[in-house]
Design an enzyme around this catalytic site. Structure first.
Site, short mmCIF file in Angstrom:
data_model
loop_
_atom_site.label_atom_id
_atom_site.label_comp_id
_atom_site.label_asym_id
_atom_site.label_seq_id
_atom_site.Cartn_x
_atom_site.Cartn_y
_atom_site.Cartn_z
N GLY A 116 50.43 54.90 70.23
CA GLY A 116 49.84 55.64 69.09
C GLY A 116 49.27 56.93 69.67
O GLY A 116 48.83 56.92 70.82
N GLU B 19 38.02 52.59 76.15
CA GLU B 19 37.44 52.28 74.84
C GLU B 19 36.51 51.07 74.91
O GLU B 19 35.48 51.03 74.24
CB GLU B 19 38.56 52.03 73.82
CG GLU B 19 39.28 53.31 73.45
CD GLU B 19 40.65 53.07 72.84
OE1 GLU B 19 41.58 52.73 73.59
OE2 GLU B 19 40.79 53.20 71.62
N ASN C 252 38.27 42.49 70.84
CA ASN C 252 39.20 43.23 69.99
C ASN C 252 40.12 42.19 69.37
O ASN C 252 41.09 41.75 69.99
CB ASN C 252 39.98 44.24 70.84
CG ASN C 252 40.93 45.08 70.01
OD1 ASN C 252 41.08 44.85 68.81
ND2 ASN C 252 41.56 46.05 70.63
N HIS D 275 41.33 56.21 66.65
CA HIS D 275 41.14 56.40 68.11
C HIS D 275 39.77 57.06 68.37
O HIS D 275 39.58 57.68 69.42
CB HIS D 275 42.21 57.34 68.72
CG HIS D 275 43.58 56.76 68.80
ND1 HIS D 275 44.70 57.54 68.66
CD2 HIS D 275 44.02 55.51 69.03
CE1 HIS D 275 45.79 56.78 68.78
NE2 HIS D 275 45.38 55.55 69.00
N ARG E 224 35.52 45.68 68.20
CA ARG E 224 36.27 46.86 67.76
C ARG E 224 36.74 46.64 66.32
O ARG E 224 37.29 45.59 66.00
CB ARG E 224 37.49 47.05 68.66
CG ARG E 224 38.34 48.19 68.16
CD ARG E 224 39.62 48.32 68.91
NE ARG E 224 40.36 49.45 68.39
CZ ARG E 224 41.67 49.46 68.21
NH1 ARG E 224 42.39 48.41 68.53
NH2 ARG E 224 42.26 50.53 67.73
N ARG F 104 55.87 55.58 65.15
CA ARG F 104 55.39 56.17 63.87
C ARG F 104 55.85 57.61 63.77
O ARG F 104 55.80 58.35 64.75
CB ARG F 104 53.86 56.13 63.81
CG ARG F 104 53.31 54.74 63.64
CD ARG F 104 51.79 54.75 63.69
NE ARG F 104 51.33 53.75 64.64
CZ ARG F 104 50.14 53.75 65.23
NH1 ARG F 104 49.27 54.71 64.98
NH2 ARG F 104 49.81 52.81 66.07
P1 AMP Z 1 49.23 53.31 75.74
O1 AMP Z 1 49.55 52.99 74.29
O2 AMP Z 1 48.04 54.19 75.90
O3 AMP Z 1 49.19 52.10 76.62
O4 AMP Z 1 50.47 54.19 76.28
C1 AMP Z 1 51.77 53.69 76.31
C2 AMP Z 1 52.73 54.82 76.59
O5 AMP Z 1 52.39 55.42 77.85
C3 AMP Z 1 54.18 54.38 76.69
O6 AMP Z 1 55.02 55.29 76.00
C4 AMP Z 1 54.45 54.46 78.18
O7 AMP Z 1 55.79 54.73 78.46
C5 AMP Z 1 53.59 55.67 78.55
N1 AMP Z 1 53.40 55.73 79.99
C6 AMP Z 1 52.75 54.87 80.79
N2 AMP Z 1 52.87 55.26 82.09
C7 AMP Z 1 53.62 56.37 82.09
C8 AMP Z 1 54.13 57.24 83.11
N3 AMP Z 1 53.86 57.02 84.39
N4 AMP Z 1 54.86 58.32 82.73
C9 AMP Z 1 55.14 58.54 81.44
N5 AMP Z 1 54.71 57.76 80.43
C10 AMP Z 1 53.97 56.69 80.75
#
Ligand code: AMP
Length: 399
Positions: free
Chosen positions: A214, A386, A7, A182, A93, A243
């Protein structure tokens, strides 16, 4: 044999190496700050004794070429890759495939040119992807490079979903339409949902919610995407970390006319300074939940707006699909936030959506059902993967 997934961003490369007989990720890593005085190099791998190892290093990585050389050298040095002949494919990716690509493809000059031609639609992503693809093709000509597009899964959307209600020439001449993103994640969790429902994917109607920094929702009828919340770019749809998601386009005109903001400034404002960050000053959902619990009203509003928008999409997609087998939660927030899953499903019993609050509150990793046994619509938490999806699609494409 093995499959390497790359990626490549404009100044970073993330990678994973999979063993294709059991699809175990035997190494993964990241190179950051390519082109800067000091690059960040990280790798985790499983050694010959089955133990997890990791290494960190800082040194200059002037360009993608040195980055990919480093990755292959490091994989060989740690004994997880004997040499490149062990690779069946390199899966890349690519965020934007434009209207052309409906499936993954082996890269040739024509494919590269097509990816280049959609740079205006994905100026932040496609140039970095191309840099990685060019180097991989040049250095490892014997290993097929396969591109897997974030947009491809959404190519089954009908025109009613993908067209904007704007003059037709903007679509025909400028390719302005909704693409969705996504896709690899929505596709992966759809397959896993079908397995959990013990039903062929081609018979499953699903609403998949990828909720991370996102975020996007997809409506899936008989295993195929019929609608998704992101559009021409990943800016449309749900409230995201930074966003705005859906917004009256006249806001842009207002900003331009009255605040004298040019295109770059408006883009920055809507992509980087909006969403959760714009509402409450923080974009990390864990921190926002914590602040809301402490009584911070802006943090609470950010959560409430996230849920309000999410429910609108669940309702819209439910109406589009007519029947829904399952709603799937994935992404950092979807997989981990008890509160967001609860809020998204609250009050929807009349739609056959009933959460098992105890199951939802359990903080356990992995795939799980969080609806009651009587819930007509199953509620599933499915960690996305992914990279695995890209690896499997890459291998399927070359086989
Ligand atoms: P990602 O982009 O998929 O890595 O997701 C990131 C988001 O997931 C961020 O807003 C993090 O705060 C949220 N996140 C990760 N772990 C938790 C958790 N245990 N409770 C609430 N939000 C979470």
């Amino acid at each position: 044999m093995k499959v390497l997934v790359l990626n490549s961003g404009s100044s970073s490369i993330k990678y994973q190496l999979f063993r294709s007989d059991d699809w175990v990720a035997i190494a993964s890593g990241q190179i950051g700050r390519i082109g800067e005085a000091e690059g960040d190099l990280k790798m985790e791998w499983i050694d010959a004794d089955g133990q997890s190892q990791c290494s960190k290093d800082n040194r200059p990585i002037p360009a993608h070429q040195e980055g990919i050389d480093h990755i292959v050298d490091k994989l060989q040095e740690q004994g997880v890759l004997a040499d490149v002949t062990e690779l069946s494919a390199i899966g890349h990716r690519v965020v934007h495939g434009g209207p052309h690509f409906k499936h993954p493809v082996v890269v040739d000059d024509e494919v590269e040119a097509e990816i280049r031609s959609v740079i205006p639609l994905a100026p932040l992503h496609n140039p970095g992807h191309l840099a990685g693809i060019e180097v991989a093709r040049k250095h490892f000509p014997s290993v097929p490079s396969v591109v897997v597009f974030d947009t491809a899964f959404h190519q089954t959307m009908p025109p009613v979903s993908y067209r904007y209600a704007i003059p037709e020439y903007l679509y025909t001449e400028h390719r302005i339409r909704r693409y969705g993103f996504h896709g690899t994640s929505h596709q992966y969790v759809s397959k896993r949902a079908a397995a959990m429902l013990d039903k062929p994917l081609a018979e499953c109607n699903l609403i998949t919610l990828h909720l991370g920094n996102g975020a996007s929702a997809a409506a899936i009828r008989n295993g195929q995407c019929v609608d998704t919340s992101m559009g021409l770019t990943p800016l449309e749809g749900l409230v995201m970390g930074t966003r705005s998601g859906d917004i009256d386009p006249a806001v842009l005109i207002y900003l331009w006319k009255n605040l004298d903001l040019n295109a770059a400034a408006v883009s920055h404002l809507l992509n980087r300074q909006s969403g959760l960050l714009g509402i409450c000053g923080v974009n990390d959902m864990r921190e926002i939940s914590h602040q809301a619990e402490e009584g911070n009203k802006r943090a609470q509003l950010a959560i409430d707006m996230t849920l309000h928008r999410l429910k609108k999409y669940i309702g819209a997609y439910y109406a589009e699909l007519g029947e829904v087998d399952a709603i799937v939660f994935t992404g950092g927030i979807g997989e981990n936030s008890v509160e967001i899953r609860h809020g998204a499903c609250e009050g929807l019993k009349r739609l056959g959506i009933e959460m098992d609050e105890a199951a939802n509150a359990e903080r356990i990793p992995g795939e799980r059902v969080v609806s009651t046994p009587d819930s007509e619509v199953k509620l599933l938490v499915i960690p996305t993967n992914e990279e695995l999806e890209i690896a499997q699609q890459a291998l399927a494409t070359v086989s």
